[in-house]
Scaffold this motif. Structure first.
Motif, PDB file in Angstrom:
ATOM      1  N   LEU A 180      31.689  38.436  19.033  1.00 39.54           N
ATOM      2  CA  LEU A 180      31.563  39.911  18.924  1.00 39.54           C
ATOM      3  C   LEU A 180      31.731  40.508  17.564  1.00 39.54           C
ATOM      4  O   LEU A 180      32.405  39.951  16.734  1.00 39.54           O
ATOM      5  CB  LEU A 180      32.429  40.526  19.872  1.00 39.54           C
ATOM      6  N   SER A 181      31.110  41.496  17.381  1.00 44.34           N
ATOM      7  CA  SER A 181      31.342  42.297  15.980  1.00 44.34           C
ATOM      8  C   SER A 181      32.926  42.479  15.868  1.00 44.34           C
ATOM      9  O   SER A 181      33.577  42.793  16.792  1.00 44.34           O
ATOM     10  CB  SER A 181      30.403  43.309  16.031  1.00 44.34           C
ATOM     11  N   GLU A 182      33.151  43.021  14.739  1.00 37.77           N
ATOM     12  CA  GLU A 182      34.526  43.227  14.200  1.00 37.77           C
ATOM     13  C   GLU A 182      35.064  44.633  14.801  1.00 37.77           C
ATOM     14  O   GLU A 182      36.134  44.580  15.495  1.00 37.77           O
ATOM     15  CB  GLU A 182      34.762  43.332  12.794  1.00 37.77           C
ATOM     16  N   LYS A 183      33.964  45.394  15.200  1.00 33.86           N
ATOM     17  CA  LYS A 183      34.279  46.358  15.693  1.00 33.86           C
ATOM     18  C   LYS A 183      34.383  46.515  17.173  1.00 33.86           C
ATOM     19  O   LYS A 183      35.255  47.006  17.720  1.00 33.86           O
ATOM     20  CB  LYS A 183      32.945  47.639  15.514  1.00 33.86           C
ATOM     21  N   GLN A 184      33.612  45.649  17.767  1.00 35.03           N
ATOM     22  CA  GLN A 184      33.855  45.446  19.296  1.00 35.03           C
ATOM     23  C   GLN A 184      35.160  44.635  19.791  1.00 35.03           C
ATOM     24  O   GLN A 184      35.693  44.856  20.569  1.00 35.03           O
ATOM     25  CB  GLN A 184      32.761  44.586  19.689  1.00 35.03           C
ATOM     26  N   GLN A 185      35.291  43.805  18.730  1.00 30.82           N
ATOM     27  CA  GLN A 185      36.591  43.125  18.772  1.00 30.82           C
ATOM     28  C   GLN A 185      37.960  44.074  18.872  1.00 30.82           C
ATOM     29  O   GLN A 185      38.675  43.835  19.729  1.00 30.82           O
ATOM     30  CB  GLN A 185      37.062  42.062  17.967  1.00 30.82           C
ATOM     31  N   LYS A 186      37.887  44.863  17.916  1.00 35.30           N
ATOM     32  CA  LYS A 186      38.961  46.052  17.797  1.00 35.30           C
ATOM     33  C   LYS A 186      38.944  46.738  19.060  1.00 35.30           C
ATOM     34  O   LYS A 186      40.024  47.027  19.730  1.00 35.30           O
ATOM     35  CB  LYS A 186      38.836  46.622  16.459  1.00 35.30           C
ATOM     36  N   SER A 187      37.879  47.240  19.325  1.00 38.44           N
ATOM     37  CA  SER A 187      37.672  48.209  20.548  1.00 38.44           C
ATOM     38  C   SER A 187      38.241  47.529  21.858  1.00 38.44           C
ATOM     39  O   SER A 187      38.812  48.117  22.530  1.00 38.44           O
ATOM     40  CB  SER A 187      36.210  48.803  20.748  1.00 38.44           C
ATOM     41  N   LEU A 188      37.761  46.410  22.163  1.00 41.88           N
ATOM     42  CA  LEU A 188      38.031  45.712  23.305  1.00 41.88           C
ATOM     43  C   LEU A 188      39.487  45.337  23.467  1.00 41.88           C
ATOM     44  O   LEU A 188      40.088  45.779  24.661  1.00 41.88           O
ATOM     45  CB  LEU A 188      37.244  44.179  23.280  1.00 41.88           C
ATOM     46  N   LEU A 189      40.365  44.919  22.381  1.00 44.79           N
ATOM     47  CA  LEU A 189      41.682  44.926  22.302  1.00 44.79           C
ATOM     48  C   LEU A 189      42.558  46.110  22.336  1.00 44.79           C
ATOM     49  O   LEU A 189      43.451  46.231  23.055  1.00 44.79           O
ATOM     50  CB  LEU A 189      42.169  44.023  21.077  1.00 44.79           C
ATOM     51  N   GLU A 190      42.011  47.085  22.034  1.00 41.86           N
ATOM     52  CA  GLU A 190      42.888  48.351  22.029  1.00 41.86           C
ATOM     53  C   GLU A 190      42.499  49.201  23.191  1.00 41.86           C
ATOM     54  O   GLU A 190      43.102  49.873  23.836  1.00 41.86           O
ATOM     55  CB  GLU A 190      42.433  49.125  20.742  1.00 41.86           C
ATOM     56  N   ASN A 191      41.119  49.297  23.543  1.00 45.70           N
ATOM     57  CA  ASN A 191      40.871  50.252  24.654  1.00 45.70           C
ATOM     58  C   ASN A 191      40.156  49.466  25.796  1.00 45.70           C
ATOM     59  O   ASN A 191      40.154  50.148  26.979  1.00 45.70           O
ATOM     60  CB  ASN A 191      39.561  51.171  24.146  1.00 45.70           C
ATOM     61  N   GLY A 192      39.832  48.234  25.900  1.00 46.47           N
ATOM     62  CA  GLY A 192      39.199  47.485  26.965  1.00 46.47           C
ATOM     63  C   GLY A 192      37.753  47.839  27.058  1.00 46.47           C
ATOM     64  O   GLY A 192      37.175  48.567  26.375  1.00 46.47           O
ATOM     65  N   SER A 193      36.966  47.072  27.690  1.00 43.76           N
ATOM     66  CA  SER A 193      35.587  47.170  28.214  1.00 43.76           C
ATOM     67  C   SER A 193      35.326  46.340  29.406  1.00 43.76           C
ATOM     68  O   SER A 193      35.040  45.125  29.184  1.00 43.76           O
ATOM     69  CB  SER A 193      34.719  47.001  26.938  1.00 43.76           C
ATOM     70  N   GLY A 194      35.122  47.000  30.502  1.00 43.70           N
ATOM     71  CA  GLY A 194      35.151  46.426  31.996  1.00 43.70           C
ATOM     72  C   GLY A 194      33.738  45.649  31.788  1.00 43.70           C
ATOM     73  O   GLY A 194      33.583  44.633  32.361  1.00 43.70           O
ATOM     74  N   LYS A 195      32.626  45.983  31.181  1.00 48.23           N
ATOM     75  CA  LYS A 195      31.194  45.506  31.255  1.00 48.23           C
ATOM     76  C   LYS A 195      31.024  44.934  29.932  1.00 48.23           C
ATOM     77  O   LYS A 195      29.972  44.513  29.697  1.00 48.23           O
ATOM     78  CB  LYS A 195      30.230  46.515  31.579  1.00 48.23           C
ATOM     79  N   LEU A 196      32.070  44.782  29.139  1.00 49.21           N
ATOM     80  CA  LEU A 196      32.045  43.944  27.783  1.00 49.21           C
ATOM     81  C   LEU A 196      30.742  44.654  27.229  1.00 49.21           C
ATOM     82  O   LEU A 196      30.081  44.045  26.454  1.00 49.21           O
ATOM     83  CB  LEU A 196      31.802  42.585  28.002  1.00 49.21           C
ATOM     84  N   PHE A 197      30.851  45.849  26.940  1.00 52.15           N
ATOM     85  CA  PHE A 197      29.854  46.749  26.150  1.00 52.15           C
ATOM     86  C   PHE A 197      28.598  46.804  26.618  1.00 52.15           C
ATOM     87  O   PHE A 197      27.482  46.884  25.611  1.00 52.15           O
ATOM     88  CB  PHE A 197      30.216  46.526  24.693  1.00 52.15           C
TER      89      PHE A 197
END
Length: 301
Positions: A180-197
């Motif tokens: 995943l992109s660095e931005k996506q990694q950070k967002s996933l760990l901090e905010n979650g993403s049920g459908k993985l973006f």
């Protein structure tokens, strides 16, 4: 397989769609949903030890079945009852079409999520990442909603926070996460993403549904009713919510037919996923198996 019988069955199924027979589609929806639960129940009967991610898949199957039962109840229509007015026309029934379509939309989302979690990728690490992201995101959302509630069980809240931390660590160590992109990694760990973006449209395409197929307009139509768009007010005003209005009957049939197809897809999903379910499926009546297979193929055209 007797080709003469096959041809007769195919013609029967096409006639089902063309006839718009609501009583017939209601019967078939009940039967197909009953078969789904019967097949899935063998996992409990045999006390099969499931992986954690597969235990949660059961809830999506049960949800689909219960929503089918709700659709069948709502499709009976309502006679108006009131403490203030006498019902002078008990034979007139009204249809809560908005609730029916909202349920079908929920089924569609549940089916796409099942496809996303368990079907669309054969890679174990990717399946694990999708599942853990889904669960962690749900836990994070629940924590935000209830964190300030005085009624919340503090121990349960602390346990859930620990579970979120464990999932974060597991996700961070997953090799697919590293792609995943660095931005996506950070967002996933901090905010979650049920459908993985991914959007619902992306899940639709990744599930290999046709952009011009039977489900192509379902989400748009269902969203109009779920979000109370202006076009909805026009349509309901025109029909006066009357169950016998042609538009209401047409739309009701279509929604029940969508659920009938989605239930067939779920049957094929669990049949392909669990060998025990496949064993029980193979013992079904020949025509029922043909019907389910036919519906499955139709759904992706």
């Amino acid at each position: 397989m007797d080709l003469g019988k096959e041809t007769t069955w195919v013609l029967e199924f096409y006639k089902l769609y063309e006839s718009r027979n609501i009583d017939e589609i209601k019967k078939r929806l009940f039967d197909i949903s009953d078969i789904m639960i019967y097949l899935h129940e063998i996992l409990a009967e045999k006390n099969l030890k499931l992986q954690e991610k597969d235990m949660y898949s059961e809830q999506l199957v049960i949800k689909l079945h219960l929503q089918n039962l709700s659709l069948l109840e709502l499709s009976k229509g309502h006679s108006i009852k009131s403490n203030f007015y006498e019902n002078k026309a008990p034979h007139i029934k009204f249809l809560d079409l908005s609730s029916i379509i909202t349920i079908v939309r929920s089924q569609y989302e549940s089916l796409l999520m099942y496809q996303h979690l368990y079907i669309n990728s054969d890679c174990e690490n990717e399946q694990k990442l999708r599942f853990e992201s889904w669960i962690m995101s749900s836990m994070m959302l629940r924590s935000k909603v209830f964190s300030r509630s005085t009624a919340i069980d503090k121990q349960r809240f602390e346990n859930e926070q620990e579970a979120i931390m464990r999932l974060r660590k597991s996700i961070s160590n997953n090799e697919i996460f590293q792609k995943l992109s660095e931005k996506q990694q950070k967002s996933l760990l901090e905010n979650g993403s049920g459908k993985l973006f991914k959007s619902w449209d992306t899940l639709f395409l990744e599930s290999k549904f046709s952009e011009k197929g039977v489900f192509s307009k379902l989400y748009y139509t269902a969203s109009v009713y779920a979000h109370s768009e202006g076009i909805l007010a026009f349509q309901l005003k025109e029909t006066k919510h009357l169950m016998e209005h042609e538009h209401m009957k047409e739309t009701l049939y279509l929604m029940l037919f969508y659920s009938y197809l989605m239930t067939s897809i779920m049957i094929k999903n669990i049949t392909n996923k669990f060998p025990l379910v496949k064993e029980r499926y193979d013992k079904l009546d020949e025509k029922k198996k043909f019907e389910i297979d036919f519906n499955y193929l139709l759904s992706f055209k």
